[in-house]
Design a protein around this motif. Structure first.
Motif, PDB file in Angstrom:
ATOM      1  N   ILE A  47      -9.642  23.016 -16.351  1.00  0.00           N
ATOM      2  CA  ILE A  47     -10.852  22.769 -17.118  1.00  0.00           C
ATOM      3  C   ILE A  47     -11.786  23.979 -17.156  1.00  0.00           C
ATOM      4  CG2 ILE A  47     -10.755  20.276 -16.786  1.00  0.00           C
ATOM      5  CD1 ILE A  47     -12.938  20.553 -14.686  1.00  0.00           C
ATOM      6  N   THR A  48     -11.487  24.987 -16.355  1.00  0.00           N
ATOM      7  CA  THR A  48     -12.274  26.211 -16.395  1.00  0.00           C
ATOM      8  C   THR A  48     -11.511  27.294 -15.636  1.00  0.00           C
ATOM      9  OG1 THR A  48     -14.477  27.160 -16.030  1.00  0.00           O
ATOM     10  CG2 THR A  48     -13.604  25.756 -14.305  1.00  0.00           C
ATOM     11  N   GLU A  49     -11.982  28.526 -15.721  1.00  0.00           N
ATOM     12  CA  GLU A  49     -11.333  29.632 -15.015  1.00  0.00           C
ATOM     13  C   GLU A  49     -11.183  29.300 -13.534  1.00  0.00           C
ATOM     14  OE1 GLU A  49     -13.253  33.305 -15.869  1.00  0.00           O
ATOM     15  OE2 GLU A  49     -12.423  34.302 -14.113  1.00  0.00           O
ATOM     16  N   ASN A  50      -9.990  29.571 -12.999  1.00  0.00           N
ATOM     17  CA  ASN A  50      -9.648  29.358 -11.585  1.00  0.00           C
ATOM     18  C   ASN A  50      -9.517  27.891 -11.190  1.00  0.00           C
ATOM     19  OD1 ASN A  50      -9.470  32.127 -10.866  1.00  0.00           O
ATOM     20  ND2 ASN A  50     -11.701  32.207 -10.731  1.00  0.00           N
ATOM     21  N   ASP A  51      -9.682  26.972 -12.147  1.00  0.00           N
ATOM     22  CA  ASP A  51      -9.473  25.559 -11.845  1.00  0.00           C
ATOM     23  C   ASP A  51      -8.027  25.179 -12.132  1.00  0.00           C
ATOM     24  OD1 ASP A  51      -9.539  22.583 -13.434  1.00  0.00           O
ATOM     25  OD2 ASP A  51     -10.459  22.699 -11.435  1.00  0.00           O
ATOM     26  N   LEU A  52      -7.501  24.207 -11.380  1.00  0.00           N
ATOM     27  CA  LEU A  52      -6.134  23.745 -11.583  1.00  0.00           C
ATOM     28  C   LEU A  52      -6.069  22.252 -11.260  1.00  0.00           C
ATOM     29  CD1 LEU A  52      -3.616  25.267 -12.416  1.00  0.00           C
ATOM     30  CD2 LEU A  52      -3.022  25.514 -10.019  1.00  0.00           C
ATOM     31  N   ASP A  64       1.387  14.875 -14.695  1.00  0.00           N
ATOM     32  CA  ASP A  64       2.384  13.897 -14.258  1.00  0.00           C
ATOM     33  C   ASP A  64       3.673  14.535 -13.752  1.00  0.00           C
ATOM     34  OD1 ASP A  64       1.351  12.141 -17.187  1.00  0.00           O
ATOM     35  OD2 ASP A  64       0.688  11.816 -15.118  1.00  0.00           O
ATOM     36  N   LEU A  65       3.851  15.841 -14.043  1.00  0.00           N
ATOM     37  CA  LEU A  65       5.153  16.460 -13.799  1.00  0.00           C
ATOM     38  C   LEU A  65       5.003  17.777 -13.041  1.00  0.00           C
ATOM     39  CD1 LEU A  65       7.981  15.549 -14.928  1.00  0.00           C
ATOM     40  CD2 LEU A  65       7.693  17.300 -16.674  1.00  0.00           C
ATOM     41  N   SER A  66       4.050  17.870 -12.115  1.00  0.00           N
ATOM     42  CA  SER A  66       3.728  19.161 -11.515  1.00  0.00           C
ATOM     43  C   SER A  66       4.743  19.648 -10.483  1.00  0.00           C
ATOM     44  CB  SER A  66       2.341  19.090 -10.872  1.00  0.00           C
ATOM     45  OG  SER A  66       2.322  18.077  -9.888  1.00  0.00           O
ATOM     46  N   GLU A  67       5.550  18.739  -9.936  1.00  0.00           N
ATOM     47  CA  GLU A  67       6.497  19.162  -8.897  1.00  0.00           C
ATOM     48  C   GLU A  67       7.517  20.133  -9.475  1.00  0.00           C
ATOM     49  OE1 GLU A  67       7.889  15.978  -6.483  1.00  0.00           O
ATOM     50  OE2 GLU A  67       9.563  17.134  -5.677  1.00  0.00           O
ATOM     51  N   GLY A  68       7.705  21.265  -8.789  1.00  0.00           N
ATOM     52  CA  GLY A  68       8.637  22.280  -9.260  1.00  0.00           C
ATOM     53  C   GLY A  68       7.963  23.359 -10.097  1.00  0.00           C
ATOM     54  N   TYR A  69       6.637  23.243 -10.254  1.00  0.00           N
ATOM     55  CA  TYR A  69       5.889  24.209 -11.053  1.00  0.00           C
ATOM     56  C   TYR A  69       4.649  24.674 -10.307  1.00  0.00           C
ATOM     57  CZ  TYR A  69       8.629  22.095 -14.799  1.00  0.00           C
ATOM     58  OH  TYR A  69       9.661  21.626 -15.574  1.00  0.00           O
ATOM     59  N   ASP A  70       4.224  25.898 -10.610  1.00  0.00           N
ATOM     60  CA  ASP A  70       2.913  26.398 -10.209  1.00  0.00           C
ATOM     61  C   ASP A  70       2.204  26.863 -11.469  1.00  0.00           C
ATOM     62  OD1 ASP A  70       4.155  27.959  -7.197  1.00  0.00           O
ATOM     63  OD2 ASP A  70       3.033  26.082  -7.433  1.00  0.00           O
ATOM     64  N   ALA A  71       0.887  26.930 -11.405  1.00  0.00           N
ATOM     65  CA  ALA A  71       0.136  27.413 -12.565  1.00  0.00           C
ATOM     66  C   ALA A  71      -1.028  28.254 -12.076  1.00  0.00           C
ATOM     67  CB  ALA A  71      -0.352  26.249 -13.417  1.00  0.00           C
ATOM     68  N   SER A  72      -1.539  29.074 -12.998  1.00  0.00           N
ATOM     69  CA  SER A  72      -2.647  29.954 -12.639  1.00  0.00           C
ATOM     70  C   SER A  72      -3.531  30.187 -13.847  1.00  0.00           C
ATOM     71  CB  SER A  72      -2.080  31.282 -12.123  1.00  0.00           C
ATOM     72  OG  SER A  72      -3.123  32.204 -11.899  1.00  0.00           O
ATOM     73  N   ARG A  73      -4.850  29.931 -13.694  1.00  0.00           N
ATOM     74  CA  ARG A  73      -5.811  30.200 -14.784  1.00  0.00           C
ATOM     75  C   ARG A  73      -6.576  31.457 -14.398  1.00  0.00           C
ATOM     76  NH1 ARG A  73      -8.966  26.766 -18.235  1.00  0.00           N
ATOM     77  NH2 ARG A  73      -9.622  28.109 -19.963  1.00  0.00           N
ATOM     78  N   GLU A  74      -5.996  32.584 -14.802  1.00  0.00           N
ATOM     79  CA  GLU A  74      -6.522  33.875 -14.358  1.00  0.00           C
ATOM     80  C   GLU A  74      -7.903  34.153 -14.965  1.00  0.00           C
ATOM     81  OE1 GLU A  74      -2.044  33.925 -14.898  1.00  0.00           O
ATOM     82  OE2 GLU A  74      -3.692  33.651 -16.312  1.00  0.00           O
ATOM     83  N   LYS A  75      -8.050  33.770 -16.211  1.00  0.00           N
ATOM     84  CA  LYS A  75      -9.343  33.918 -16.884  1.00  0.00           C
ATOM     85  C   LYS A  75      -9.424  32.836 -17.955  1.00  0.00           C
ATOM     86  CE  LYS A  75      -7.327  37.732 -19.469  1.00  0.00           C
ATOM     87  NZ  LYS A  75      -7.476  39.140 -19.905  1.00  0.00           N
ATOM     88  N   LYS A  76     -10.568  32.735 -18.593  1.00  0.00           N
ATOM     89  CA  LYS A  76     -10.789  31.624 -19.519  1.00  0.00           C
ATOM     90  C   LYS A  76      -9.741  31.595 -20.624  1.00  0.00           C
ATOM     91  CE  LYS A  76     -14.430  29.367 -22.152  1.00  0.00           C
ATOM     92  NZ  LYS A  76     -15.834  29.449 -22.644  1.00  0.00           N
ATOM     93  N   SER A  77      -9.312  32.764 -21.063  1.00  0.00           N
ATOM     94  CA  SER A  77      -8.417  32.825 -22.215  1.00  0.00           C
ATOM     95  C   SER A  77      -6.937  32.723 -21.867  1.00  0.00           C
ATOM     96  CB  SER A  77      -8.660  34.133 -22.978  1.00  0.00           C
ATOM     97  OG  SER A  77      -8.359  35.240 -22.144  1.00  0.00           O
ATOM     98  N   SER A  78      -6.566  32.731 -20.592  1.00  0.00           N
ATOM     99  CA  SER A  78      -5.136  32.728 -20.281  1.00  0.00           C
ATOM    100  C   SER A  78      -4.780  31.738 -19.185  1.00  0.00           C
ATOM    101  CB  SER A  78      -4.672  34.137 -19.900  1.00  0.00           C
ATOM    102  OG  SER A  78      -5.249  34.523 -18.680  1.00  0.00           O
ATOM    103  N   PHE A  79      -3.577  31.176 -19.333  1.00  0.00           N
ATOM    104  CA  PHE A  79      -3.079  30.138 -18.418  1.00  0.00           C
ATOM    105  C   PHE A  79      -1.584  30.368 -18.275  1.00  0.00           C
ATOM    106  CE2 PHE A  79      -3.333  26.627 -15.882  1.00  0.00           C
ATOM    107  CZ  PHE A  79      -3.047  25.371 -16.407  1.00  0.00           C
TER     108      PHE A  79
END
Lengths: 112, 111
Positions: B50-55, B59-74
């Motif tokens: 929902i915002t930079e650095n938030d995660l 429903d399907l997060s197992e087996g994945y990681d994610a990163s919101r480095e800045k507002k414009s990229s995910f």
């Protein structure tokens, strides 16, 4: 959990015929979107219609919030309308609050 | 108007490999999403932010990681690719609670 059911699963039409696609959902929707996905393509938002009736071009969507259903009417279908139509809702209840939940889609094929 | 770009468009990996998918948006939207679409099924939410650095897990997060480095990229990482896996990964963005806009997708094939 929250469910979105779409019908029919697939539909075959002759060019010029009308299409009626249905979406039923199991919890109150604060937002409802209809999407189009061309074969192998990305999703394009067609209409955002949480309640009432909206028109754009040959598309008409009617959502009856109390009855938890929405329809998408495509008039005078064209071969380029072929693809998958997805209904998705955002609910304000339960574990999926604020998240978009998708149905499995209706595959439409329009023959010349 | 704005645009969402996803890279790569096609991704072929080996079993067990760690794979990263990238998404950029110039709508200035606060919320970004990653979905997985399997053939004949609807989209399933993997992660959203929902915002930079938030995660937030979907429903399907197992087996994945994610990163919101800045507002414009995910970014989304498949931590260990599964053999014969085939799916399309779709990135989306929105103003929170409003209409979502989708990118063109990354098509993953695992050999």
């Amino acid at each position: 959990g929250q469910q979105v059911q779409q019908s029919p699963a697939s539909l075959v039409l002759q060019e010029g015929e009308n299409a009626e696609l249905q979406c039923n959902f199991s919890s109150t929707a604060t937002q409802l979107q209809w999407f189009y996905q061309s074969p192998g393509g990305s999703l394009v938002s067609l209409l955002s219609n949480p309640s009432g009736t909206k028109h754009t071009g040959r598309l008409t969507s009617t959502t009856v919030t109390k009855e938890r259903r929405s329809s998408l009417h495509i008039s005078s279908s064209q071969t380029t309308d072929s693809g998958t139509y997805l209904c998705a809702i955002v609910s304000n209840t339960g574990a999926n609050t604020g998240k978009l939940t998708f149905g499995h889609g209706t595959i439409l094929r329009v023959h010349p | 108007g704005g645009i969402i770009t996803q890279t790569p468009k096609f991704l072929i990996g080996q079993e067990g490999q760690k794979l990263t998918l990238k998404c950029q948006q110039n709508f200035n939207h606060d919320t970004m999403y990653w979905y997985r679409q399997d053939s004949g099924k609807g989209l399933r939410l993997i992660y959203y932010s929902i915002t930079e650095n938030d995660l937030q897990k979907g429903d399907l997060s197992e087996g994945y990681d994610a990163s919101r480095e800045k507002k414009s990229s995910f970014s989304l990482t498949v931590t260990s690719a599964q053999k014969n896996e085939m799916a399309v990964f779709l990135c989306a963005s929105s103003i929170r609670g409003r209409e979502q806009y989708f990118g063109p997708g990354t098509r993953l094939t695992v050999l």
